[in-house]
Design an enzyme around this catalytic site. Structure first.
Site, PDB file in Angstrom:
ATOM      1  N   TRP A  12       4.157   0.186  10.162  1.00  0.00           N
ATOM      2  CA  TRP A  12       4.591  -0.992   9.410  1.00  0.00           C
ATOM      3  C   TRP A  12       3.849  -2.248   9.864  1.00  0.00           C
ATOM      4  O   TRP A  12       3.737  -3.210   9.102  1.00  0.00           O
ATOM      5  CB  TRP A  12       6.102  -1.182   9.542  1.00  0.00           C
ATOM      6  CG  TRP A  12       6.861  -0.128   8.812  1.00  0.00           C
ATOM      7  CD1 TRP A  12       7.458   0.976   9.336  1.00  0.00           C
ATOM      8  CD2 TRP A  12       7.089  -0.051   7.398  1.00  0.00           C
ATOM      9  NE1 TRP A  12       8.043   1.730   8.347  1.00  0.00           N
ATOM     10  CE2 TRP A  12       7.837   1.119   7.151  1.00  0.00           C
ATOM     11  CE3 TRP A  12       6.734  -0.862   6.322  1.00  0.00           C
ATOM     12  CZ2 TRP A  12       8.231   1.498   5.870  1.00  0.00           C
ATOM     13  CZ3 TRP A  12       7.131  -0.487   5.048  1.00  0.00           C
ATOM     14  CH2 TRP A  12       7.871   0.677   4.832  1.00  0.00           C
ATOM     15  N   LYS A  15      18.610   8.268  -3.364  1.00  0.00           N
ATOM     16  CA  LYS A  15      17.392   7.645  -3.877  1.00  0.00           C
ATOM     17  C   LYS A  15      16.249   8.653  -3.865  1.00  0.00           C
ATOM     18  O   LYS A  15      16.148   9.502  -2.978  1.00  0.00           O
ATOM     19  CB  LYS A  15      17.021   6.401  -3.070  1.00  0.00           C
ATOM     20  CG  LYS A  15      16.317   6.658  -1.755  1.00  0.00           C
ATOM     21  CD  LYS A  15      15.641   5.389  -1.248  1.00  0.00           C
ATOM     22  CE  LYS A  15      14.789   5.694  -0.029  1.00  0.00           C
ATOM     23  NZ  LYS A  15      13.970   4.576   0.411  1.00  0.00           N
ATOM     24  N   LYS A  60       9.513  10.760  -1.548  1.00  0.00           N
ATOM     25  CA  LYS A  60       8.653  11.906  -1.218  1.00  0.00           C
ATOM     26  C   LYS A  60       9.240  12.700  -0.064  1.00  0.00           C
ATOM     27  O   LYS A  60       9.235  13.929  -0.066  1.00  0.00           O
ATOM     28  CB  LYS A  60       7.250  11.409  -0.839  1.00  0.00           C
ATOM     29  CG  LYS A  60       6.486  10.734  -1.956  1.00  0.00           C
ATOM     30  CD  LYS A  60       5.041  10.506  -1.576  1.00  0.00           C
ATOM     31  CE  LYS A  60       4.874   9.480  -0.477  1.00  0.00           C
ATOM     32  NZ  LYS A  60       5.112   8.106  -0.908  1.00  0.00           N
ATOM     33  N   GLN A  70      12.371  -2.260   0.930  1.00  0.00           N
ATOM     34  CA  GLN A  70      11.293  -2.955   1.637  1.00  0.00           C
ATOM     35  C   GLN A  70      11.733  -4.277   2.251  1.00  0.00           C
ATOM     36  O   GLN A  70      10.961  -4.915   2.965  1.00  0.00           O
ATOM     37  CB  GLN A  70      10.105  -3.176   0.699  1.00  0.00           C
ATOM     38  CG  GLN A  70       9.446  -1.892   0.244  1.00  0.00           C
ATOM     39  CD  GLN A  70       8.983  -1.029   1.402  1.00  0.00           C
ATOM     40  OE1 GLN A  70       8.459  -1.527   2.395  1.00  0.00           O
ATOM     41  NE2 GLN A  70       9.192   0.283   1.297  1.00  0.00           N
ATOM     42  N   ASP A  79      -2.152   2.959   2.432  1.00  0.00           N
ATOM     43  CA  ASP A  79      -1.524   3.087   3.745  1.00  0.00           C
ATOM     44  C   ASP A  79      -1.868   4.480   4.270  1.00  0.00           C
ATOM     45  O   ASP A  79      -1.411   5.478   3.710  1.00  0.00           O
ATOM     46  CB  ASP A  79      -0.010   2.923   3.587  1.00  0.00           C
ATOM     47  CG  ASP A  79       0.685   2.568   4.879  1.00  0.00           C
ATOM     48  OD1 ASP A  79       0.004   2.440   5.902  1.00  0.00           O
ATOM     49  OD2 ASP A  79       1.920   2.417   4.856  1.00  0.00           O
ATOM     50  N   TRP A 110       8.238  -3.508   4.452  1.00  0.00           N
ATOM     51  CA  TRP A 110       7.034  -4.314   4.251  1.00  0.00           C
ATOM     52  C   TRP A 110       7.324  -5.808   4.170  1.00  0.00           C
ATOM     53  O   TRP A 110       6.597  -6.619   4.746  1.00  0.00           O
ATOM     54  CB  TRP A 110       6.319  -3.832   2.987  1.00  0.00           C
ATOM     55  CG  TRP A 110       4.964  -4.408   2.778  1.00  0.00           C
ATOM     56  CD1 TRP A 110       3.931  -4.430   3.673  1.00  0.00           C
ATOM     57  CD2 TRP A 110       4.482  -5.041   1.592  1.00  0.00           C
ATOM     58  NE1 TRP A 110       2.833  -5.038   3.111  1.00  0.00           N
ATOM     59  CE2 TRP A 110       3.142  -5.422   1.833  1.00  0.00           C
ATOM     60  CE3 TRP A 110       5.044  -5.318   0.351  1.00  0.00           C
ATOM     61  CZ2 TRP A 110       2.364  -6.061   0.873  1.00  0.00           C
ATOM     62  CZ3 TRP A 110       4.275  -5.948  -0.612  1.00  0.00           C
ATOM     63  CH2 TRP A 110       2.944  -6.317  -0.346  1.00  0.00           C
ATOM     64  N   PRO A 115       0.807  -1.228   0.000  1.00  0.00           N
ATOM     65  CA  PRO A 115       0.000   0.000   0.000  1.00  0.00           C
ATOM     66  C   PRO A 115       0.837   1.274   0.000  1.00  0.00           C
ATOM     67  O   PRO A 115       1.658   1.481   0.894  1.00  0.00           O
ATOM     68  CB  PRO A 115      -0.788  -0.118   1.312  1.00  0.00           C
ATOM     69  CG  PRO A 115       0.105  -0.913   2.218  1.00  0.00           C
ATOM     70  CD  PRO A 115       0.818  -1.890   1.324  1.00  0.00           C
TER      71      PRO A 115
END
Length: 611
Positions: free
Chosen positions: A527, A600, A603, A563, A85, A567, A46
């Protein structure tokens, strides 16, 4: 024979094809055409829709669609449920910006109800942008019934999971040194910390801890232990020095002093040709007491073995002096060693990361701003050997980018270390693409697994469903659903919202005594929310049990490499703790798109490119 005219450009060709797919409702037709095919289960990780999608999101979404479309063309019935999310710091920080406030004092002055209302309003700010990006790049997802982590049904499933884990003895409350963000005012988990390291320039401090005689007087020979740290602000909280039981130590002449350090590091620290005056085994030094380097913090009445030398295996001869300065309130190893050796824990720092006002020299200062003053204080006391600067990797908050500090705090933990071997075994069943990600990066992460710090001292998130007795804090009740809570509390209002502050007012009678139980104030690590999606997307076990079983485990997931510590880990940890084994059979992992500075795109960094 006539051929259609060439399109004006590739862009027009793509747009025309998308128009055709839209008019034909092609995605829906593929789902209907393959409805009775062999299932192929895909879990969508998500995204947070209060931030715009970036160019870096296209890679994993293209790979996801490539695999899912291939399976559809083979006649498989592919699950493509979208998800959002919607909790946690990403949403809270955006709400703070919109409200023109910063930090917990501003939130609490405004009121939790109003703040969470703004959080709820902002979670889908860029929902249309995400859906348009998916359509534009040909990434098919079913947005008709997405799972949304702030929905009551989703929260209820997370509560059920937590109660199950508590029943298995896997949840506990502990006072431990945890990574802490002073700006956000909350602890973070190890996998959150792993996503926020930056190379920064910090002080490199070598300082002296003068030996004491058994009488408490200064050593007649003027000897001193030479310790090293890159966090000078922790020096006032020092209560112990650690040496390695297998290292040899030497007494050496240095600038008119007799200093003790590891033999293997003597020339590196003191220079070639250093004069060695005496050699010691670790056992000869263990238990020796020393003078506090800066005694700025009042000593407790019961100091135990504080300000003594102890033996610890984590000490290294790779850097420093082979003598580790320990401040049990501000370090994970320090805290554990402090408990083991009965060292006092001095914590002269408040929740904002500032020294308490009554601390001499540095009172009221943010800890990282106090380094230079403390170095000068050591110089005045004659306990400074040398100071310089060094560039090293230091953890920062993965969302607000503030430097973290390790600080002893009361938190709730999941005992993931007790299941390390099970998680390693389940990991070996997963088909990783590329294989080395599972074997190296993810496997090594599991090998070094620490207990999961679950609780967050924040506002917009899944409330921890633990009610604690006011009379006896050892009396704890974990609640696994709203119906159960209603029965315990004597009813809930219609349409009850389980978020803060509404949940905070619900009390229940203690079943073990005559006390009243109130909910522990924390919310759950975001998480944990996302890692619960295999269960919570179906509101399992309250409904859709058959659908859940048909869609567990997933045949395929795909995300970027970061991740492995986000996740991917939360999915595996939760499922393993529930005794369900691995929740996904195959994982494809892509790299990152970097900006012009080699960082990297993300946002939170503000360097993402609008696709």
């Amino acid at each position: 024979m006539r051929y259609p005219e060439l399109p004006e450009s590739l862009l027009r060709l793509e747009e025309g094809l998308l128009d055709t797919w839209r008019e034909e409702d092609l995605f829906r037709k593929t789902l209907e055409a393959t409805a009775h095919g062999k299932p192929f289960v895909f879990y969508e990780g998500p995204p947070t829709a209060n931030g715009k999608p970036g160019l870096h999101h296209i890679i994993s979404r293209t790979l996801k669609d490539l695999v899912c479309r291939h399976q559809t063309m083979k006649g498989r019935s592919v699950t493509r449920i979208a998800g959002w999310d919607t909790h946690g710091l990403p949403v809270e920080i955006e709400a703070e910006r919109k409200l023109g406030i910063s930090g917990k004092p501003g939130i609490e002055e405004l009121g939790i109800e109003r703040f969470n209302e703004v959080c709820r309003e902002s979670v889908f700010t860029y929902k249309e942008d995400w859906e348009k990006l998916s359509e534009r790049i040909g990434y098919w997802l079913d947005y008709s019934r997405p799972y949304v982590t702030y929905h009551t049904e989703y929260i209820e499933s997370v509560w059920w999971i937590l109660k199950e884990l508590a029943g298995r003895g896997l949840l506990y409350r502990g006072f431990k040194s945890v990574p802490y963000c002073p700006r956000c005012g909350t602890a973070l988990s190890s996998h959150e910390v792993a996503q926020g390291y930056k190379d920064i320039e910090d002080a490199s401090l070598f300082f002296l801890c003068p030996l004491l005689e058994e009488s408490g007087e200064l050593d007649v020979e003027g000897r001193a232990f030479l310790a090293w740290t890159t966090t000078p602000w922790t020096a006032p909280s020092n209560t112990g020095l650690a040496i390695h039981p297998d290292l040899r130590y030497v007494e050496a002449a240095a600038s008119g002093r007799r200093v003790i350090l590891a033999e293997a590091l003597a020339e590196k620290v003191l220079g070639d040709g250093v004069e060695i005056l005496r050699r010691y085994s670790a056992d000869e030094l263990a238990g020796r007491r020393y003078l506090r380097p800066p005694d700025l913090v009042p000593a407790p009445e019961e100091a135990g073995n504080s300000w003594s030398v102890v033996l610890e295996d984590f000490v290294s001869a790779e850097e420093g002096t082979g003598i580790v300065h320990m401040a049990p309130a501000f370090g994970s190893d320090d805290y554990t060693a402090g408990q083991r050796h009965q060292l006092a824990m001095l914590r002269p720092v408040d929740d904002r990361g500032r020294f308490l006002e009554d601390i001499p020299v540095v009172g009221g200062l943010f800890v990282k701003d106090a380094d230079s003053l403390l170095i000068e204080e050591l110089r005045k006391r004659g306990n400074l050997h040398s100071s310089a600067t060094t560039v090293h990797s230091y953890p920062h908050c993965w969302r607000c980018e503030s430097p973290l500090i390790y600080m002893a705090r009361d938190s709730w933990f999941a005992a993931t270390t007790t299941l390390k071997e099970e998680m390693l075994r389940e990991n070996r069943k997963i088909r990783w693409l590329p294989p080395e990600v599972g074997e190296k990066r993810f496997g090594e992460w599991l090998e070094n697994n620490v207990d999961w710090a679950l609780s967050r001292d924040r506002y917009w998130g899944t409330p921890l469903p633990a009610w604690v007795c006011e009379e006896e804090e050892g009396h704890v009740v974990w609640v696994g659903g709203l119906e159960e809570l209603g029965e315990l509390a004597g009813g809930l209002p219609d349409g009850f919202d389980p978020h803060r502050p509404f949940i905070d007012g619900i009390t229940i009678p203690c079943p073990s005594c005559d006390g009243t139980m109130r909910r522990t104030p924390g919310v759950v690590d975001v998480w944990f929310d996302s890692g619960a999606m295999p269960f919570a997307q179906w509101h399992y076990p309250f409904e859709n049990s058959e659908e859940f079983e048909k869609h567990f485990p997933a045949d395929f997931i795909c995300q970027a490499i970061d991740q492995t510590r986000g996740w991917f880990y939360s999915l595996l940890a939760i499922s393993t703790m529930l005794g369900r084994g691995t929740p996904f059979r195959a994982a494809m992992v892509n790299g990152h798109i970097l900006d012009e500075a080699g960082q990297k795109m993300s946002k939170s960094r503000g360097n993402a490119v609008d696709p």
